[in-house]
Design a protein around this motif. Sequence first.
Motif, mmCIF file in Angstrom:
data_model
loop_
_atom_site.group_PDB
_atom_site.id
_atom_site.type_symbol
_atom_site.label_atom_id
_atom_site.label_comp_id
_atom_site.label_asym_id
_atom_site.label_seq_id
_atom_site.Cartn_x
_atom_site.Cartn_y
_atom_site.Cartn_z
ATOM 1 N N LYS A 1 -0.689 4.822 -3.108
ATOM 2 C CA LYS A 1 -0.263 3.669 -2.329
ATOM 3 C C LYS A 1 1.127 3.212 -2.742
ATOM 4 C CE LYS A 1 -2.868 0.347 -5.215
ATOM 5 N NZ LYS A 1 -3.892 -0.721 -5.188
ATOM 6 N N VAL A 2 1.888 2.783 -1.737
ATOM 7 C CA VAL A 2 3.259 2.341 -1.925
ATOM 8 C C VAL A 2 3.442 1.049 -1.141
ATOM 9 C CG1 VAL A 2 4.021 3.792 0.000
ATOM 10 C CG2 VAL A 2 5.682 3.005 -1.670
ATOM 11 N N LYS A 3 4.293 0.169 -1.627
ATOM 12 C CA LYS A 3 4.534 -1.088 -0.920
ATOM 13 C C LYS A 3 5.049 -0.813 0.490
ATOM 14 C CE LYS A 3 5.583 -4.007 -4.940
ATOM 15 N NZ LYS A 3 6.635 -4.807 -5.610
ATOM 16 N N ALA A 4 4.581 -1.621 1.436
ATOM 17 C CA ALA A 4 4.962 -1.424 2.835
ATOM 18 C C ALA A 4 6.475 -1.487 3.021
ATOM 19 C CB ALA A 4 4.269 -2.458 3.713
ATOM 20 N N THR A 5 7.139 -2.373 2.287
ATOM 21 C CA THR A 5 8.601 -2.490 2.422
ATOM 22 C C THR A 5 9.297 -1.212 1.958
ATOM 23 O OG1 THR A 5 8.595 -3.618 0.275
ATOM 24 C CG2 THR A 5 8.690 -4.995 2.251
ATOM 25 N N ASP A 6 8.819 -0.628 0.857
ATOM 26 C CA ASP A 6 9.391 0.630 0.373
ATOM 27 C C ASP A 6 9.121 1.762 1.358
ATOM 28 O OD1 ASP A 6 10.458 -0.403 -1.962
ATOM 29 O OD2 ASP A 6 8.645 -0.051 -3.128
ATOM 30 N N ALA B 1 7.890 2.446 -6.742
ATOM 31 C CA ALA B 1 6.639 2.257 -7.484
ATOM 32 C C ALA B 1 5.470 2.776 -6.659
ATOM 33 C CB ALA B 1 6.435 0.782 -7.798
ATOM 34 N N ILE B 2 4.705 3.711 -7.234
ATOM 35 C CA ILE B 2 3.545 4.299 -6.556
ATOM 36 C C ILE B 2 2.348 4.204 -7.495
ATOM 37 C CG2 ILE B 2 2.579 6.404 -5.529
ATOM 38 C CD1 ILE B 2 5.347 7.272 -4.819
ATOM 39 N N ASP B 3 1.180 3.939 -6.921
ATOM 40 C CA ASP B 3 -0.032 3.858 -7.720
ATOM 41 C C ASP B 3 -1.074 4.801 -7.145
ATOM 42 O OD1 ASP B 3 -1.685 3.126 -9.736
ATOM 43 O OD2 ASP B 3 -1.836 1.009 -9.177
ATOM 44 N N VAL B 4 -2.058 5.134 -7.969
ATOM 45 C CA VAL B 4 -3.137 6.029 -7.561
ATOM 46 C C VAL B 4 -4.364 5.194 -7.216
ATOM 47 C CG1 VAL B 4 -4.477 8.072 -8.216
ATOM 48 C CG2 VAL B 4 -2.235 7.675 -9.252
ATOM 49 N N THR B 5 -5.053 5.541 -6.133
ATOM 50 C CA THR B 5 -6.278 4.821 -5.784
ATOM 51 C C THR B 5 -7.372 5.149 -6.800
ATOM 52 O OG1 THR B 5 -6.948 6.633 -4.298
ATOM 53 C CG2 THR B 5 -5.745 4.784 -3.323
ATOM 54 N N GLU B 6 -8.418 4.353 -6.805
ATOM 55 C CA GLU B 6 -9.463 4.504 -7.822
ATOM 56 C C GLU B 6 -10.120 5.873 -7.791
ATOM 57 O OE1 GLU B 6 -12.244 1.338 -7.557
ATOM 58 O OE2 GLU B 6 -10.798 -0.224 -8.082
ATOM 59 N N ASP B 7 -10.278 6.445 -6.610
ATOM 60 C CA ASP B 7 -10.907 7.768 -6.534
ATOM 61 C C ASP B 7 -9.919 8.903 -6.793
ATOM 62 O OD1 ASP B 7 -9.385 7.848 -4.243
ATOM 63 O OD2 ASP B 7 -11.075 7.802 -2.852
ATOM 64 N N GLY B 8 -8.625 8.559 -6.972
ATOM 65 C CA GLY B 8 -7.621 9.561 -7.308
ATOM 66 C C GLY B 8 -7.190 10.448 -6.167
ATOM 67 N N ARG B 9 -7.661 10.164 -4.942
ATOM 68 C CA ARG B 9 -7.349 11.048 -3.817
ATOM 69 C C ARG B 9 -6.143 10.596 -3.002
ATOM 70 N NH1 ARG B 9 -12.603 11.731 -0.329
ATOM 71 N NH2 ARG B 9 -12.559 9.449 -0.556
ATOM 72 N N LEU B 10 -5.858 9.299 -3.017
ATOM 73 C CA LEU B 10 -4.740 8.772 -2.242
ATOM 74 C C LEU B 10 -3.767 8.016 -3.143
ATOM 75 C CD1 LEU B 10 -6.547 7.388 0.955
ATOM 76 C CD2 LEU B 10 -5.193 9.475 0.778
ATOM 77 N N LYS C 1 -3.438 -4.861 2.337
ATOM 78 C CA LYS C 1 -2.885 -5.777 1.335
ATOM 79 C C LYS C 1 -1.440 -5.445 0.971
ATOM 80 C CE LYS C 1 -7.443 -6.759 -0.644
ATOM 81 N NZ LYS C 1 -8.285 -6.727 -1.859
ATOM 82 N N GLY C 2 -0.642 -5.155 1.980
ATOM 83 C CA GLY C 2 0.779 -4.922 1.768
ATOM 84 C C GLY C 2 1.139 -3.550 1.251
ATOM 85 N N HIS C 3 0.175 -2.623 1.213
ATOM 86 C CA HIS C 3 0.441 -1.265 0.739
ATOM 87 C C HIS C 3 0.094 -0.237 1.822
ATOM 88 C CE1 HIS C 3 0.432 -3.254 -3.203
ATOM 89 N NE2 HIS C 3 1.138 -2.221 -3.617
ATOM 90 N N VAL C 4 0.853 0.851 1.855
ATOM 91 C CA VAL C 4 0.586 1.970 2.755
ATOM 92 C C VAL C 4 -0.024 3.092 1.921
ATOM 93 C CG1 VAL C 4 1.600 3.635 4.351
ATOM 94 C CG2 VAL C 4 2.536 1.328 4.206
ATOM 95 N N TYR C 5 -1.078 3.717 2.460
ATOM 96 C CA TYR C 5 -1.794 4.757 1.724
ATOM 97 C C TYR C 5 -1.389 6.138 2.248
ATOM 98 C CZ TYR C 5 -4.615 1.138 -0.425
ATOM 99 O OH TYR C 5 -5.021 0.046 -1.160
ATOM 100 N N GLU D 1 3.383 10.359 13.353
ATOM 101 C CA GLU D 1 2.457 10.013 12.262
ATOM 102 C C GLU D 1 3.092 9.128 11.193
ATOM 103 O OE1 GLU D 1 3.694 14.390 11.367
ATOM 104 O OE2 GLU D 1 3.272 13.140 13.124
ATOM 105 N N TRP D 2 4.445 9.056 11.179
ATOM 106 C CA TRP D 2 5.112 8.214 10.188
ATOM 107 C C TRP D 2 5.288 6.776 10.655
ATOM 108 C CZ3 TRP D 2 5.702 9.739 5.307
ATOM 109 C CH2 TRP D 2 5.651 11.104 5.037
ATOM 110 N N LYS D 3 4.992 6.496 11.926
ATOM 111 C CA LYS D 3 5.076 5.123 12.417
ATOM 112 C C LYS D 3 4.027 4.267 11.713
ATOM 113 C CE LYS D 3 8.169 6.447 15.430
ATOM 114 N NZ LYS D 3 9.589 6.160 15.189
ATOM 115 N N MET D 4 4.408 3.048 11.369
ATOM 116 C CA MET D 4 3.519 2.164 10.615
ATOM 117 C C MET D 4 2.179 1.959 11.316
ATOM 118 S SD MET D 4 3.259 0.411 7.782
ATOM 119 C CE MET D 4 4.719 -0.356 7.092
ATOM 120 N N ILE D 5 2.197 1.931 12.651
ATOM 121 C CA ILE D 5 0.966 1.700 13.404
ATOM 122 C C ILE D 5 -0.044 2.827 13.214
ATOM 123 C CG2 ILE D 5 1.725 2.826 15.546
ATOM 124 C CD1 ILE D 5 0.378 0.521 17.065
#
Length: 335
Positions: free
Chosen positions: A140-145, A129-138, A167-171, A157-161
């Motif tokens: 977001k996906v659940k951190a677990t996924d 499940a992926i969603d679009v940010t309000e400005d449409g530029r990024l 709020k539980g989502h990665v952009y 660059e793929w490391k979570m840090i």
Amino acid sequence: MPIRLGTGDLARYPFLNEAGEYLRQSGFGWEELDRPDMKDIIERAADRIRTGVDGRVYDKLDRYETEIITFLVTLIMVKSIGMEPALKKYALAEARRAEKFLTEDLKKQNEAQKRALFEKIFYDLFGLAIDVTEDGRLFKVKATDYLMRSSHFHEQEWKMINRLVSKGHVYLDADETVRLVRSELAVLITSRVHAMSLPALPTAIKDKAEELRTALAPRYEYRAHAVTEYPPCIKHALEVMGRGENLPHSARLMLATYMLAIGKSNDEIVEMFKSAPDYNERITRYQVEHLAGTKGSRTKYSVPSCDKLRTENLCFATSDCAGIINPIQFGRRRK
């Protein structure tokens, strides 16, 4: 509201179930491929396989209906060829092709079109499940996924840090979002070919598949005799590549430094990696030259110790390894 896909969408993403349904509704049958006017389809399919096995992306998209049929013919043809390494490389090339089109679409389409792509490709095929940010530029996906899919990426660059998390989502941007599912798409295509049962094939397909099999066979012949005198860790790495599977970064470093240490040339080592599904000659050559000390830091890398290989689950020691502390010592005592 159901998502309607046009022939342009199906030509870009022919692995979707709708592509097969489109051909069924059009009345297409395999027997038609023996007609003289279908020769172009057969040649395109063969070219698509050759391009993929060479590690390049097939980018023709001039005739939508033709490309939909061509993709399905390539699946039958690569199944008929029966070479697992060739299938793995072809599947990864198809995934990269879809990655290219998906990235372009996510950058230029409106929000509704982006959501349709997410639902049809990311969610329906991979449950992501992926969603679009309000400005449409990024995106977001659940951190677990994210963690489940990025764990096998070695770049920092793929490391979570190093990610933007809220709020539980990665952009992610468009390129990163698509890269997240590339390997899953390659696995999807490979599994579909494995699951296929070959029908009574038209002569044109059988003849072209045999021609491709003959041309591809020499690429993989060396594996039958090249792994007998190496230490078990190196032998295992070569056998993995011989099956058309990708090695982790640490195993590639081990293999390249070992081959350099025993006197293999850069060209020989680059050729050795050619069967890797994600093979890129330019990148592979640079990495080998970097390890050899002729590029980058100009420091020649040593073969990792046996202790190091054990910590990385790369050690497959046998009784012949007794007393050695580095793979480069294998066999010396016996000699």
